[in-house]
Motif scaffolding. Structure first.
Motif, mmCIF file in Angstrom:
data_model
loop_
_atom_site.group_PDB
_atom_site.id
_atom_site.type_symbol
_atom_site.label_atom_id
_atom_site.label_comp_id
_atom_site.label_asym_id
_atom_site.label_seq_id
_atom_site.Cartn_x
_atom_site.Cartn_y
_atom_site.Cartn_z
ATOM 1 N N THR A 1 -8.206 -6.919 -0.702
ATOM 2 C CA THR A 1 -7.625 -6.835 -2.050
ATOM 3 C C THR A 1 -6.483 -7.824 -2.149
ATOM 4 O O THR A 1 -5.838 -8.157 -1.144
ATOM 5 C CB THR A 1 -7.088 -5.424 -2.355
ATOM 6 O OG1 THR A 1 -6.023 -5.116 -1.435
ATOM 7 C CG2 THR A 1 -8.187 -4.377 -2.213
ATOM 8 N N THR B 1 -2.390 -1.551 -4.034
ATOM 9 C CA THR B 1 -2.745 -1.376 -2.632
ATOM 10 C C THR B 1 -3.192 -2.718 -2.066
ATOM 11 O O THR B 1 -4.121 -3.338 -2.584
ATOM 12 C CB THR B 1 -3.884 -0.357 -2.453
ATOM 13 O OG1 THR B 1 -3.474 0.899 -3.008
ATOM 14 C CG2 THR B 1 -4.223 -0.177 -0.980
ATOM 15 N N LYS B 2 -2.509 -3.175 -1.033
ATOM 16 C CA LYS B 2 -2.881 -4.410 -0.357
ATOM 17 C C LYS B 2 -3.677 -4.054 0.891
ATOM 18 O O LYS B 2 -3.247 -3.240 1.707
ATOM 19 C CB LYS B 2 -1.630 -5.211 0.018
ATOM 20 C CG LYS B 2 -1.898 -6.397 0.916
ATOM 21 C CD LYS B 2 -2.787 -7.435 0.256
ATOM 22 C CE LYS B 2 -3.205 -8.498 1.254
ATOM 23 N NZ LYS B 2 -4.128 -9.478 0.667
ATOM 24 N N THR B 3 -4.862 -4.658 1.040
ATOM 25 C CA THR B 3 -5.733 -4.362 2.178
ATOM 26 C C THR B 3 -6.149 -5.649 2.878
ATOM 27 O O THR B 3 -6.596 -6.596 2.228
ATOM 28 C CB THR B 3 -6.994 -3.603 1.724
ATOM 29 O OG1 THR B 3 -6.605 -2.405 1.042
ATOM 30 C CG2 THR B 3 -7.865 -3.236 2.919
ATOM 31 N N ASP C 1 -10.214 -2.159 8.281
ATOM 32 C CA ASP C 1 -9.399 -2.497 7.117
ATOM 33 C C ASP C 1 -8.077 -1.737 7.207
ATOM 34 O O ASP C 1 -8.064 -0.534 7.505
ATOM 35 C CB ASP C 1 -10.118 -2.129 5.824
ATOM 36 C CG ASP C 1 -11.318 -3.024 5.551
ATOM 37 O OD1 ASP C 1 -11.470 -4.043 6.258
ATOM 38 O OD2 ASP C 1 -12.112 -2.700 4.647
ATOM 39 N N SER D 1 -4.582 -0.858 5.054
ATOM 40 C CA SER D 1 -4.039 -0.850 3.695
ATOM 41 C C SER D 1 -2.579 -0.429 3.690
ATOM 42 O O SER D 1 -2.161 0.434 4.470
ATOM 43 C CB SER D 1 -4.844 0.096 2.799
ATOM 44 O OG SER D 1 -6.186 -0.341 2.675
ATOM 45 N N GLN E 1 0.457 0.630 0.767
ATOM 46 C CA GLN E 1 0.819 0.902 -0.630
ATOM 47 C C GLN E 1 2.061 0.095 -0.970
ATOM 48 O O GLN E 1 3.095 0.220 -0.314
ATOM 49 C CB GLN E 1 1.081 2.399 -0.837
ATOM 50 C CG GLN E 1 -0.100 3.289 -0.490
ATOM 51 C CD GLN E 1 -1.345 2.951 -1.302
ATOM 52 O OE1 GLN E 1 -1.267 2.750 -2.521
ATOM 53 N NE2 GLN E 1 -2.493 2.887 -0.634
#
Length: 205
Positions: free
Chosen positions: A117, A131-133, A176, A178, A180
């Motif tokens: 993301t 949210t960075k993944t 993955d 993630s 927040q």
């Protein structure tokens, strides 16, 4: 907004700087010589205090530079240990670090696979949670040790989260990860740096 783990280009922010100027005390009418000596003493104490603060800042800069040169493989406390051991000589401290670590040391291996993301060129509206993944992989021949995590190490911090635990990966396994985050209120280009870290504080990957 770019939040790849230690990828991308950082930009410099302007920092206010103060200039310390020592001036001789000015005698006021009616001051005695003893009062003038007291002024000198007060000024000397004030200068010594300011120079002491400058010395502390210099050490902080050396620690930051040591961390940067090692690619954030060591936390600030570890950097301070090697610098203090070598009388705060940056070159000698780096040599001491590699002399100490290289004989039997094998760091975990990690590679960044892709942004799941918020990839390159994507933007996030101001003042917005997101949210960075990232997708990462254990590219080594051994499983990661327990207790590894992804940690914020520098740049802009988006929100209050500065660490997320990551499960130990087997060789060649991917996962993955993630975090927040919350975008800054003011529009602009921002970057935060994140790195994998062992339970003992060693950065890798």
């Amino acid at each position: 907004m770019r939040t790849r783990p230690c990828f991308g280009v950082c930009y410099d922010k302007s920092r206010p700087r103060c200039k310390l100027v020592a001036q001789p005390p000015v005698s006021a009418p009616g001051f005695s010589d003893m009062e003038g000596m007291d002024l000198d003493l007060d000024l000397d104490q004030e200068l010594m205090q300011k120079f002491s603060c400058m010395g502390t800042t210099d050490k902080d800069i050396l620690i930051s530079e040591f961390q940067r040169l090692l690619g954030f493989q060591l936390n600030p406390a570890g950097c301070a240990f090697f610098l203090d051991m070598t009388n705060w000589n940056l070159q000698a401290a780096i040599g001491a670090y590699y002399d100490f670590e290289s004989p039997n040391f094998s760091a975990p291996c990690m590679s960044f696979v892709k942004d799941v993301t918020i990839g390159e060129g994507e933007s996030v509206p101001p003042d917005t949670p997101f949210t960075k993944t990232w997708r990462i992989q254990n590219t080594g021949t051994e499983s990661w040790p327990p207790g590894v995590s992804l940690k914020y190490v520098g740049g802009d911090q988006f929100g209050h989260v500065n660490m997320v635990m990551v499960r130990s990966l087997d060789p060649q396994e991917m996962t993955d990860v993630s975090v927040q985050m919350h975008s800054p209120v003011s529009p602009g280009m921002y970057q935060g740096q994140w790195r994998m870290c062992t339970a003992t504080g060693l950065y890798y990957g």
